[in-house]
Design a protein around this motif. Structure first.
Motif, PDB file in Angstrom:
ATOM      1  N   GLU A   1       0.830  -1.206   0.000  1.00 57.62           N
ATOM      2  CA  GLU A   1       0.000   0.000   0.000  1.00 57.62           C
ATOM      3  C   GLU A   1       0.868   1.260   0.000  1.00 57.62           C
ATOM      4  N   ALA A   2       1.925   1.264   0.799  1.00 61.54           N
ATOM      5  CA  ALA A   2       2.819   2.428   0.858  1.00 61.54           C
ATOM      6  C   ALA A   2       3.488   2.687  -0.486  1.00 61.54           C
ATOM      7  N   GLU A   3       3.931   1.610  -1.131  1.00 60.36           N
ATOM      8  CA  GLU A   3       4.548   1.782  -2.457  1.00 60.36           C
ATOM      9  C   GLU A   3       3.535   2.342  -3.447  1.00 60.36           C
ATOM     10  N   LYS A   4       2.329   1.809  -3.407  1.00 57.74           N
ATOM     11  CA  LYS A   4       1.267   2.282  -4.306  1.00 57.74           C
ATOM     12  C   LYS A   4       0.980   3.775  -4.091  1.00 57.74           C
ATOM     13  N   ASN A   5       1.100   4.205  -2.832  1.00 56.03           N
ATOM     14  CA  ASN A   5       0.796   5.598  -2.497  1.00 56.03           C
ATOM     15  C   ASN A   5       1.964   6.552  -2.707  1.00 56.03           C
TER      16      ASN A   5
END
Length: 211
Positions: A120-124
């Motif tokens: 999720e962090a990478e996606k964000n």
């Protein structure tokens, strides 16, 4: 400053608990002399005015040593001093919101303890992940230990670099070899040492061997 994964090799997080009559500026300079590759300024108790004043001093030091200067949690302080970036935890502002505030040229790090949080962090829009606590730590009372197999899973699940944090010392750092991390983040292992420069040098050498 352009972010490169080798900036994470020895990621030094400040803590004024061990100033022992000295200054944070002096301690950070000793860590940089020993080979710290990134400085994260972490202040939980300073008011905004003092935090900004201190951040300006430490930023100038990091510029001299050509290492990234990251602010922990506080986006407003990062903006005020034009820091190289911000590191946020799971309970702080989402990486996507931080990116909107800071712009595309700043470094954003995010704490992750699970594969889901990491993805999720990478996606964000995170540039790197801080994963831990990889060992039991007394520095952060609420930090839960995660297994080294989870750390390895996280490293495999994302394309952005991962730095391990939490209870890392010269005596246990090599246990992280083979997990896929790009560096180690340390607090007390450097700043609680009687010889900060020597401690940083030893940890930097270990970090190079791990990676």
């Amino acid at each position: 400053m352009e972010f490169q994964k080798n900036c994470l090799r020895l990621y030094a997080v400040t803590d004024r608990s061990w100033l022992r009559g000295g200054t944070l500026y002096e301690q950070v300079e000793q860590a940089l002399n020993g080979g710290a590759t990134l400085i994260q300024l972490r202040e939980k108790a300073l008011d905004t005015e003092r935090f900004i004043a201190e951040a300006r001093q430490i930023k100038s030091l990091c510029e001299m040593y050509k290492v990234p200067f990251i602010i922990n949690d506080n986006v407003e302080v990062a903006l005020a001093v034009d820091a190289d970036g911000v590191h946020v935890g799971q309970g702080d502002m989402a990486a996507s919101d931080v990116r909107k505030r800071l712009g595309t040229d700043k470094i954003i790090g995010v704490t992750a303890r699970t594969v889901e949080q990491a993805v999720e962090a990478e996606k964000n829009g995170a540039d790197y992940l801080g994963v831990g606590a990889v060992f039991i730590t007394t520095t952060k009372g609420d930090a839960k230990e995660i297994s080294h197999s989870t750390l390895e899973e996280i490293c495999k699940s994302v394309s952005i670099p991962v730095v391990a944090i939490g209870g890392i010392s010269a005596s246990n750092a090599m246990e992280l070899k083979g997990t896929g991390i790009e560096g180690i983040a340390v607090v007390s292992a450097v700043f609680a040492s009687d010889n900060i420069e020597r401690a940083a040098r030893e940890l930097r050498e270990l970090a190079e061997q791990i990676v």
